[in-house]
Design an enzyme around this catalytic site. Structure first.
Site, PDB file in Angstrom:
ATOM      1  N   GLU A 118       0.629  -1.425   0.084  1.00 48.98           N
ATOM      2  CA  GLU A 118       0.241   0.168   0.239  1.00 48.98           C
ATOM      3  C   GLU A 118       0.812   1.256  -0.011  1.00 48.98           C
ATOM      4  O   GLU A 118       1.788   1.099   0.672  1.00 48.98           O
ATOM      5  CB  GLU A 118      -1.168  -0.347   1.420  1.00 48.98           C
ATOM      6  CG  GLU A 118      -1.680  -1.237   1.336  1.00 48.98           C
ATOM      7  CD  GLU A 118      -1.972  -0.865   2.983  1.00 48.98           C
ATOM      8  OE1 GLU A 118      -1.994   0.000   3.700  1.00 48.98           O
ATOM      9  OE2 GLU A 118      -2.649  -2.394   3.212  1.00 48.98           O
ATOM     10  N   LYS A 120       1.986   4.442   1.702  1.00 52.06           N
ATOM     11  CA  LYS A 120       2.021   5.077   3.715  1.00 52.06           C
ATOM     12  C   LYS A 120       1.850   6.687   2.883  1.00 52.06           C
ATOM     13  O   LYS A 120       2.792   7.632   2.404  1.00 52.06           O
ATOM     14  CB  LYS A 120       3.322   4.999   3.863  1.00 52.06           C
ATOM     15  CG  LYS A 120       3.924   5.735   5.050  1.00 52.06           C
ATOM     16  CD  LYS A 120       5.387   5.145   5.002  1.00 52.06           C
ATOM     17  CE  LYS A 120       5.661   6.218   6.540  1.00 52.06           C
ATOM     18  NZ  LYS A 120       4.954   6.319   7.488  1.00 52.06           N
ATOM     19  N   ASP A 122       1.128  10.148   4.415  1.00 55.16           N
ATOM     20  CA  ASP A 122       2.202  11.339   4.976  1.00 55.16           C
ATOM     21  C   ASP A 122       0.996  12.007   6.149  1.00 55.16           C
ATOM     22  O   ASP A 122       1.109  12.991   5.926  1.00 55.16           O
ATOM     23  CB  ASP A 122       3.312  12.180   4.280  1.00 55.16           C
ATOM     24  CG  ASP A 122       4.015  12.534   5.466  1.00 55.16           C
ATOM     25  OD1 ASP A 122       4.159  12.067   7.205  1.00 55.16           O
ATOM     26  OD2 ASP A 122       4.933  13.240   4.814  1.00 55.16           O
ATOM     27  N   TYR A 225      -6.444   2.132   6.269  1.00 53.74           N
ATOM     28  CA  TYR A 225      -5.986   0.956   6.018  1.00 53.74           C
ATOM     29  C   TYR A 225      -5.710   0.200   7.413  1.00 53.74           C
ATOM     30  O   TYR A 225      -5.431  -0.669   6.975  1.00 53.74           O
ATOM     31  CB  TYR A 225      -4.472   1.257   6.132  1.00 53.74           C
ATOM     32  CG  TYR A 225      -3.516   2.798   6.872  1.00 53.74           C
ATOM     33  CD1 TYR A 225      -3.487   1.790   8.116  1.00 53.74           C
ATOM     34  CD2 TYR A 225      -3.756   3.989   6.666  1.00 53.74           C
ATOM     35  CE1 TYR A 225      -3.316   2.936   9.322  1.00 53.74           C
ATOM     36  CE2 TYR A 225      -2.744   4.684   7.139  1.00 53.74           C
ATOM     37  CZ  TYR A 225      -2.198   3.746   8.859  1.00 53.74           C
ATOM     38  OH  TYR A 225      -2.238   4.582  10.063  1.00 53.74           O
ATOM     39  N   LYS A 312      10.489   3.505   3.113  1.00 57.93           N
ATOM     40  CA  LYS A 312      10.440   5.363   3.403  1.00 57.93           C
ATOM     41  C   LYS A 312      10.856   5.902   1.257  1.00 57.93           C
ATOM     42  O   LYS A 312      12.109   5.115   1.651  1.00 57.93           O
ATOM     43  CB  LYS A 312      10.960   5.865   3.997  1.00 57.93           C
ATOM     44  CG  LYS A 312       9.485   5.737   5.303  1.00 57.93           C
ATOM     45  CD  LYS A 312      10.036   6.300   6.456  1.00 57.93           C
ATOM     46  CE  LYS A 312       9.421   8.215   6.257  1.00 57.93           C
ATOM     47  NZ  LYS A 312       9.599   8.373   7.979  1.00 57.93           N
ATOM     48  N   CYS A 406      15.525  49.283  -3.857  1.00 59.44           N
ATOM     49  CA  CYS A 406      14.839  48.865  -3.614  1.00 59.44           C
ATOM     50  C   CYS A 406      14.759  48.177  -5.087  1.00 59.44           C
ATOM     51  O   CYS A 406      14.726  49.046  -6.825  1.00 59.44           O
ATOM     52  CB  CYS A 406      13.106  49.375  -3.486  1.00 59.44           C
ATOM     53  SG  CYS A 406      11.605  48.393  -4.417  1.00 59.44           S
ATOM     54  N   CYS A 409      11.776  49.720  -7.196  1.00 59.69           N
ATOM     55  CA  CYS A 409      11.219  51.310  -7.027  1.00 59.69           C
ATOM     56  C   CYS A 409      12.572  52.255  -6.692  1.00 59.69           C
ATOM     57  O   CYS A 409      12.406  53.039  -7.473  1.00 59.69           O
ATOM     58  CB  CYS A 409       9.931  51.786  -6.553  1.00 59.69           C
ATOM     59  SG  CYS A 409      10.836  50.935  -4.902  1.00 59.69           S
ATOM     60  N   CYS A 424      11.127  47.847   1.550  1.00 58.27           N
ATOM     61  CA  CYS A 424      11.168  48.913   0.939  1.00 58.27           C
ATOM     62  C   CYS A 424      10.217  49.238   1.824  1.00 58.27           C
ATOM     63  O   CYS A 424       9.098  48.632   1.695  1.00 58.27           O
ATOM     64  CB  CYS A 424      10.589  48.724  -0.851  1.00 58.27           C
ATOM     65  SG  CYS A 424       9.990  49.977  -1.326  1.00 58.27           S
ATOM     66  N   CYS A 430       5.559  52.277  -4.634  1.00 61.69           N
ATOM     67  CA  CYS A 430       6.540  50.465  -5.399  1.00 61.69           C
ATOM     68  C   CYS A 430       5.669  49.897  -5.748  1.00 61.69           C
ATOM     69  O   CYS A 430       4.070  49.428  -5.269  1.00 61.69           O
ATOM     70  CB  CYS A 430       7.137  50.662  -3.794  1.00 61.69           C
ATOM     71  SG  CYS A 430       7.725  48.373  -4.636  1.00 61.69           S
TER      72      CYS A 430
HETATM   73  S1  IVH Z   1      -0.376   0.027   9.073  1.00 62.28           S
HETATM   74  C1  IVH Z   1      -0.040  -2.132  12.675  1.00 62.28           C
HETATM   75  N1  IVH Z   1      -0.595   1.746   6.440  1.00 62.28           N
HETATM   76  O1  IVH Z   1       3.034   5.346   9.093  1.00 62.28           O
HETATM   77  C2  IVH Z   1      -0.609  -1.393  11.519  1.00 62.28           C
HETATM   78  N2  IVH Z   1       0.108   2.204   8.552  1.00 62.28           N
HETATM   79  O2  IVH Z   1       6.229   4.816   9.673  1.00 62.28           O
HETATM   80  C3  IVH Z   1      -0.065  -0.052  11.600  1.00 62.28           C
HETATM   81  N3  IVH Z   1       1.047   5.056   7.892  1.00 62.28           N
HETATM   82  O3  IVH Z   1       2.237   4.618  12.133  1.00 62.28           O
HETATM   83  C4  IVH Z   1      -0.092   0.708  10.222  1.00 62.28           C
HETATM   84  N4  IVH Z   1       0.578   4.784   5.514  1.00 62.28           N
HETATM   85  O4  IVH Z   1       0.600   5.979  10.278  1.00 62.28           O
HETATM   86  C5  IVH Z   1      -0.127   1.777   7.688  1.00 62.28           C
HETATM   87  N5  IVH Z   1      -1.340   2.137   4.482  1.00 62.28           N
HETATM   88  C6  IVH Z   1      -0.343   2.507   5.672  1.00 62.28           C
HETATM   89  C7  IVH Z   1       0.028   3.878   6.011  1.00 62.28           C
HETATM   90  C8  IVH Z   1       0.031   3.884   7.250  1.00 62.28           C
HETATM   91  C9  IVH Z   1       0.698   5.567   6.664  1.00 62.28           C
HETATM   92  C10 IVH Z   1       1.237   5.325   8.567  1.00 62.28           C
HETATM   93  C11 IVH Z   1       0.793   4.850   9.716  1.00 62.28           C
HETATM   94  C12 IVH Z   1       1.822   4.245  10.655  1.00 62.28           C
HETATM   95  C13 IVH Z   1       3.161   5.330  10.164  1.00 62.28           C
HETATM   96  C14 IVH Z   1       4.911   3.703  10.860  1.00 62.28           C
END
Ligand code: IVH
Length: 665
Positions: A118, A120, A122, A225, A312, A406, A409, A424, A430
């Site tokens: 999946e 991740k 932010d 998720y 990451k 500036c 001007c 300025c 200006c």
């Molecule tokens: S699973 C036990 N799935 O990233 C399950 N986490 O660095 C725990 N996060 O703590 C989470 N996208 O806050 C999961 N598709 C995703 C995610 C995800 C972002 C976050 C979450 C987690 C952190 C870990």
């Protein structure tokens, strides 16, 4: 009786319609109604619910607009610990994880393993609890065992269903995040010094706000998720994601079942570039074993499950060359150095410019023109120069010279003692500042005049047709037709757009004036406390300081603004041009019962918090003060009043209870 039956039916019908269109808009991204049509439905629902308050239910879409004020978030214990994930930046470690899981499972006699990959997201991790289908609790992760109950704020997020079709106690976990566009709009609406560095910070800050109505305005999103508590205890993870979608959650849908390590690597490689095109920020890939039976076999360490890992993506960096440093002049006169870079591809787009913020930053980086520099895009939306490759400094490197005048001007620049920036001082003439103020005036959080863009503002200022926003309202089609890239049609469009903007809300206008430190939220508070510009102009710094959110610095800045002859001219022109300079009927309070009064609150009120009570007084023409004097008109005493009550009695000031106060309202 028949009225209420009819209302109940209509309310049910409206809710269904609103939920349907909300799903199309937020989850499917295929809206069928315009924003206006959607708002009309919501307005109808809210009007009916106001008329029949007994028919309001917690799952009504009307509950998403917020309003509840939380003084302190209560700590709650998670059903099961909210673990984090072990993180890695290395593909080698992903392979190790894959092989480790395989080995551990083999020890348990399991020889089949598939994983779900999946994206991740932010953002900020959140747990949602549904009982008998109703959302009953939304909590932050906290320390993993206990988090904060932030339910009123959670309810405002449109992608979080308030009701699901599944009984029992269901827990959904996911990430609250802000779409890039919503983040930019939020930042645009804030004074520069209060802007958030990235969408994640903005989300974290917004979730902790005490005023849920403000949270609702921030436009956050939620991706689910993780699902627990369903009757099929061992439903595989992939199926759970699909179930989440059936229940009305947003999952992003970019997940994939991977049977081999090769599939995982392919997924990671595919999204490393593609993710930049998404409307939200993702910072990696999460891998989870698909079979939930296997989760139990592997278990977890104290911090993270053994059946999942987060890969990451490395921060995106690229070397390039600093061609030049130019100096931009902002609408408040501030000079910002901007790096002109040799164009380079980074994180899905070509970068050729980047802000250097201020001169201290140039010094800190030790940067010279023609240097080889490294630019980076991490959480931030806009890339920045992070370092200089000193070893490769060319012989023709030139120091960056702080301009003395500036660049627009020619006025000598000044620097306030406590500030890092030069500015300025030629505010009135200006051209860069004039252009900046006009663009701010027309921006989407302000008067939202779409047809007045940068190119047109440049021309209008260059030929001196417009010097301030007031001049806009006297423009005539024939003057505009012959401008570059204009023509008859565009001229007509602009005049029409300006015509429409005359009735934009007073709150927007206050923001559009571009007063230093006054963002959208402050403008809103000001418009409530002083529902007309004439009342606002008369307010003293001391009076302004009693408005929620407004401290002495902002109060000073407001008075400073209105004291200038240029502001008075601007307001005259806006008034003559027919722009709305006071709150419309519906937002003006019902009466002026507190006109000219100074009111002090002491002790706790039952039905209002301090802020609400103060707003009620200010909206009715009164002022709220913090200390008693003989001149104080009224003291409202709640539970356990402080020494101020004694003082008031001594001075012979009129003291009333909460219910008497309510009557006065
Ligand atoms: S699973 C036990 N799935 O990233 C399950 N986490 O660095 C725990 N996060 O703590 C989470 N996208 O806050 C999961 N598709 C995703 C995610 C995800 C972002 C976050 C979450 C987690 C952190 C870990």
């Amino acid at each position: 009786m028949t009225d209420i039956i009819y209302a109940a039916e209509r309310i049910a019908q409206l809710r269904k319609e609103i939920e349907h269109h909300s799903h199309l808009y937020y989850i499917e991204a295929k809206p069928e109604l315009s924003d206006y049509e959607f708002d009309k439905l919501l307005e109808q629902l809210m009007a009916l619910e106001q008329q029949f308050p007994d028919l309001v239910t917690p799952d009504s879409p009307s509950q998403r607009v917020g309003g509840a004020i939380t003084k302190e978030f209560v700590s709650v214990t998670h059903r099961e610990p909210m673990l984090s994930l072990s993180n890695t930046y290395s593909l080698g470690e992903v392979e190790e994880f894959y092989n480790r899981v395989k080995k551990l499972l083999a020890l348990e006699g399991v020889n089949e393993q598939s994983m779900v990959a999946e994206l991740k997201f932010d953002g900020v991790a959140i747990s949602l609890l549904y009982r008998n289908g109703f959302l009953v609790r939304g909590a932050t992760r906290g320390d993993g065992i206990q988090g904060d109950d932030i339910t009123p704020n959670i309810r405002t997020i449109p992608t979080i269903p308030l009701k699901i079709i599944d009984g029992g106690e269901i827990e959904v976990r996911g990430e609250v995040f802000m779409r890039k566009e919503d983040f930019e709009q939020l930042n645009e609406s804030r004074p520069e010094e209060e802007r958030f560095a990235n969408p994640r910070n903005a989300t974290a800050g917004s979730l902790k706000l005490q005023d849920s109505a403000e949270v609702a305005r921030r436009r956050m999103s939620f991706v689910a998720y993780y699902l627990q508590g369903i009757s099929e205890e061992y439903l595989p993870h992939l199926k759970r994601l699909e179930r989440l979608e059936e229940l009305g959650f947003f999952t992003g849908k970019q997940y994939r079942l991977c049977r081999e390590l090769h599939d995982i690597n392919e997924f990671i490689a595919k999204w490393s570039e593609k993710r930049w095109k998404l409307p939200y920020e993702t910072d990696g890939v999460v891998l989870k074993l698909n079979a939930v039976t296997q989760w139990e076999k592997l278990g977890a360490t104290a911090k993270s499950p053994r059946w999942a890992i987060a890969y990451k993506y490395p921060a995106q960096q690229a070397p390039t060359v600093l061609r030049d440093v130019i100096f931009q002049v902002g609408r408040l006169g501030t000079i910002t150095p901007v790096a002109e870079l040799e164009p380079v591809h980074l994180a899905g787009s070509t970068v050729s410019r980047s802000t250097l913020h201020n001169f201290d930053e140039i010094e800190r980086l030790g940067i010279m023109i023609h240097d080889r520099v490294i630019i980076e895009k991490s959480g931030e939306v806009i890339p920045k120069v992070i370092s200089v490759v000193l070893e490769e400094r060319p012989s023709d490197a030139v120091p960056v010279v702080v301009p003395s005048h500036c660049p627009e001007c020619g006025t000598p620049l000044e620097r306030a003692e406590s500030e890092v920036s030069y500015y300025c001082p030629n505010e009135g003439e200006c051209p860069a500042q004039i252009r900046g103020r006009l663009l701010h005036f027309s921006s989407r959080n302000a008067m939202d005049i779409k047809s007045l863009g940068k190119a047109l503002v440049d021309q209008l200022v260059a030929i001196k047709l417009v010097k301030d926003a007031g001049d806009l309202y006297f423009l005539q089609e024939p003057q505009l037709e012959h401008l570059e890239r204009m023509g008859r049609k565009s001229a007509q469009n602009l005049v029409r757009a300006l015509e429409e903007s005359r009735t934009k809300s007073y709150e927007r206008l206050l923001y559009a004036l571009g007063i230093r430190h006054v963002g959208r939220a402050t403008a809103r508070e000001l418009s409530r406390a002083y529902p007309s510009i004439d009342a606002l102009i008369k307010a003293s710094e001391e009076q302004l300081s009693t408005v929620p959110d407004i401290g002495p610095v902002v109060a000073h800045s407001i008075c400073d603004f209105f004291a200038k002859p240029s502001a008075q001219h601007l307001l005259e022109k806006l008034r003559d041009g027919g722009v709305q300079l006071s709150a419309s009927e519906s937002t003006v309070q019902v009466n002026r019962n507190f006109e000219g009064m100074t009111v002090l609150f002491t002790g706790a009120l039952e039905r209002y918090d301090r802020q609400q009570a103060s707003e009620l007084v200010m909206g009715r023409g009164g002022r709220v003060v913090n200390s008693v004097s003989k001149k104080t008109s009224l003291v409202v005493a709640g539970h356990e009043p402080g020494s101020k009550l004694d003082k008031a009695l001594k001075f012979g000031v009129r003291v009333v209870s909460e219910s008497e106060f309510e009557e006065m309202l």
